[in-house]
Scaffold this active site. Structure first.
Site, PDB file in Angstrom:
ATOM      1  N   TYR A   1     -14.004 -24.350  17.851  1.00 12.73           N
ATOM      2  CA  TYR A   1     -13.321 -23.044  17.977  1.00 12.73           C
ATOM      3  C   TYR A   1     -13.460 -22.371  19.352  1.00 12.73           C
ATOM      4  O   TYR A   1     -12.503 -21.744  19.815  1.00 12.73           O
ATOM      5  CB  TYR A   1     -13.755 -22.108  16.836  1.00 12.73           C
ATOM      6  CG  TYR A   1     -12.987 -22.396  15.559  1.00 12.73           C
ATOM      7  CD1 TYR A   1     -11.865 -21.642  15.217  1.00 12.73           C
ATOM      8  CD2 TYR A   1     -13.332 -23.445  14.719  1.00 12.73           C
ATOM      9  CE1 TYR A   1     -11.132 -21.922  14.070  1.00 12.73           C
ATOM     10  CE2 TYR A   1     -12.605 -23.740  13.577  1.00 12.73           C
ATOM     11  CZ  TYR A   1     -11.508 -22.975  13.259  1.00 12.73           C
ATOM     12  OH  TYR A   1     -10.773 -23.255  12.139  1.00 12.73           O
TER      13      TYR A   1
ATOM     14  N   GLU B   1     -13.163 -23.435   5.554  1.00 12.65           N
ATOM     15  CA  GLU B   1     -13.274 -24.872   5.836  1.00 12.65           C
ATOM     16  C   GLU B   1     -14.629 -25.414   5.374  1.00 12.65           C
ATOM     17  O   GLU B   1     -14.703 -26.518   4.830  1.00 12.65           O
ATOM     18  CB  GLU B   1     -13.032 -25.134   7.342  1.00 12.65           C
ATOM     19  CG  GLU B   1     -11.547 -24.987   7.685  1.00 12.65           C
ATOM     20  CD  GLU B   1     -11.227 -24.611   9.132  1.00 12.65           C
ATOM     21  OE1 GLU B   1     -12.076 -24.830  10.016  1.00 12.65           O
ATOM     22  OE2 GLU B   1     -10.117 -24.082   9.363  1.00 12.65           O
TER      23      GLU B   1
HETATM   24  C1  HEM Z   1      -8.126 -19.001  14.869  1.00 17.79           C
HETATM   25  C2  HEM Z   1      -7.922 -20.253  15.287  1.00 17.79           C
HETATM   26  C3  HEM Z   1      -6.831 -21.175  14.781  1.00 17.79           C
HETATM   27  C4  HEM Z   1      -5.603 -20.894  14.239  1.00 17.79           C
HETATM   28  C5  HEM Z   1      -4.961 -19.535  13.990  1.00 17.79           C
HETATM   29  C6  HEM Z   1      -4.977 -22.180  13.934  1.00 17.79           C
HETATM   30  C7  HEM Z   1      -3.726 -22.338  13.349  1.00 17.79           C
HETATM   31  C8  HEM Z   1      -3.193 -23.547  12.929  1.00 17.79           C
HETATM   32  C9  HEM Z   1      -1.930 -23.704  12.223  1.00 17.79           C
HETATM   33  C10 HEM Z   1      -0.984 -22.583  11.853  1.00 17.79           C
HETATM   34  C11 HEM Z   1      -1.770 -25.034  11.967  1.00 17.79           C
HETATM   35  C12 HEM Z   1      -0.587 -25.702  11.245  1.00 17.79           C
HETATM   36  C13 HEM Z   1      -0.859 -25.754   9.749  1.00 17.79           C
HETATM   37  C14 HEM Z   1       0.331 -26.394   9.023  1.00 17.79           C
HETATM   38  O1  HEM Z   1       0.461 -27.633   9.072  1.00 17.79           O
HETATM   39  O2  HEM Z   1       1.116 -25.638   8.421  1.00 17.79           O
HETATM   40  C15 HEM Z   1      -2.924 -25.712  12.513  1.00 17.79           C
HETATM   41  C16 HEM Z   1      -3.109 -27.069  12.472  1.00 17.79           C
HETATM   42  C17 HEM Z   1      -4.029 -27.724  13.251  1.00 17.79           C
HETATM   43  N1  HEM Z   1      -5.022 -27.132  13.989  1.00 17.79           N
HETATM   44 FE1  HEM Z   1      -5.438 -25.179  14.127  1.00 17.79          FE
HETATM   45  N2  HEM Z   1      -5.815 -23.183  14.307  1.00 17.79           N
HETATM   46  C18 HEM Z   1      -6.954 -22.627  14.835  1.00 17.79           C
HETATM   47  C19 HEM Z   1      -8.041 -23.311  15.344  1.00 17.79           C
HETATM   48  C20 HEM Z   1      -8.049 -24.656  15.603  1.00 17.79           C
HETATM   49  C21 HEM Z   1      -9.072 -25.349  16.355  1.00 17.79           C
HETATM   50  C22 HEM Z   1     -10.339 -24.703  16.915  1.00 17.79           C
HETATM   51  C23 HEM Z   1      -8.691 -26.652  16.449  1.00 17.79           C
HETATM   52  C24 HEM Z   1      -9.370 -27.797  17.190  1.00 17.79           C
HETATM   53  C25 HEM Z   1      -9.724 -27.719  18.469  1.00 17.79           C
HETATM   54  C26 HEM Z   1      -7.441 -26.778  15.713  1.00 17.79           C
HETATM   55  C27 HEM Z   1      -6.753 -27.959  15.531  1.00 17.79           C
HETATM   56  C28 HEM Z   1      -5.695 -28.131  14.663  1.00 17.79           C
HETATM   57  C29 HEM Z   1      -5.123 -29.433  14.319  1.00 17.79           C
HETATM   58  C30 HEM Z   1      -5.588 -30.810  14.877  1.00 17.79           C
HETATM   59  C31 HEM Z   1      -4.071 -29.176  13.432  1.00 17.79           C
HETATM   60  C32 HEM Z   1      -3.118 -30.211  12.812  1.00 17.79           C
HETATM   61  C33 HEM Z   1      -2.008 -30.438  13.825  1.00 17.79           C
HETATM   62  C34 HEM Z   1      -0.921 -31.382  13.369  1.00 17.79           C
HETATM   63  O3  HEM Z   1      -0.429 -31.233  12.254  1.00 17.79           O
HETATM   64  O4  HEM Z   1      -0.586 -32.261  14.184  1.00 17.79           O
HETATM   65  N3  HEM Z   1      -7.080 -25.550  15.228  1.00 17.79           N
HETATM   66  N4  HEM Z   1      -3.774 -24.798  13.085  1.00 17.79           N
END
Ligand code: HEM
Length: 153
Positions: free
Chosen positions: A97, A139
């Site tokens: 994060y 998580e």
């Molecule tokens: C407050 C912080 C964060 C928010 C608001 C956020 C938001 C999101 C959202 C909206 C999605 C898409 C969900 C869907 O499939 O509908 C997602 C997917 C993902 N997030 Fe985050 N995220 C956060 C933090 C992180 C962090 C820290 C990481 C890693 C460094 C991360 C890595 C990913 C990955 C790998 C996916 C899947 C991407 C894909 O489908 O190819 N996220 N996140």
């Protein structure tokens, strides 16, 4: 449980929602440019979603929904559930994060320029960690539920 956001932070975040709505995808696209300088972080993402522009759109959507509902988080329950599930599927851990915070806040400044000052960035930093704590806690529950029941081994 995260420390509640102050009334001032909530007001600043809500007041920046229209600018984020207008520039959300530019901000998240810039955020990923900054984030992916680290190959270990880049490897966590599905590059196909990235290339199609889907991932910046999803993240921009989540950030805008959060800015609008920062004082009504109940409206975000299903969005939080979807994000947390996807994060667990892609093995995102609490230690990832800070990298997103360190990419997102400068990206907001890169795109919005003089429209944001230290006060606005400070409020967004607090708001980011508030949402991050909600996600990290959910998580942790999902990871714990995935573990095998030790008594049955
Ligand atoms: C407050 C912080 C964060 C928010 C608001 C956020 C938001 C999101 C959202 C909206 C999605 C898409 C969900 C869907 O499939 O509908 C997602 C997917 C993902 N997030 Fe985050 N995220 C956060 C933090 C992180 C962090 C820290 C990481 C890693 C460094 C991360 C890595 C990913 C990955 C790998 C996916 C899947 C991407 C894909 O489908 O190819 N996220 N996140």
């Amino acid at each position: 449980m995260s420390k509640p956001l102050s009334a001032e932070t909530i007001a600043i975040v809500k007041s920046t929602a229209p600018a984020l709505q207008q520039h959300g995808v530019a901000i998240t696209t810039r955020m990923y440019e900054r984030l992916f300088v680290d190959p270990a972080i880049k490897g966590l993402f599905d590059q196909a979603a990235q290339v199609s522009g889907e991932q910046p759109k999803r993240l921009a959507g989540a950030i805008i929904a959060f800015a609008k509902n920062v004082d009504n988080l109940g409206a975000l329950t299903s969005a939080v559930e979807r994000m947390a599930t996807r994060h667990v599927e892609t093995s995102i851990k609490p230690e990832h994060y800070p990298a997103v915070a360190n990419a997102l806040l400068p990206a907001i400044k890169d795109v919005l320029g003089d429209a944001v000052d230290e006060r606005v960035l400070g409020a967004w930093g607090e708001a980011y960690w508030f949402l991050a704590d909600v996600l990290i806690n959910r998580e942790a529950q999902l990871y714990a539920a995935e573990l095998p029941d030790l008594e049955t081994i």
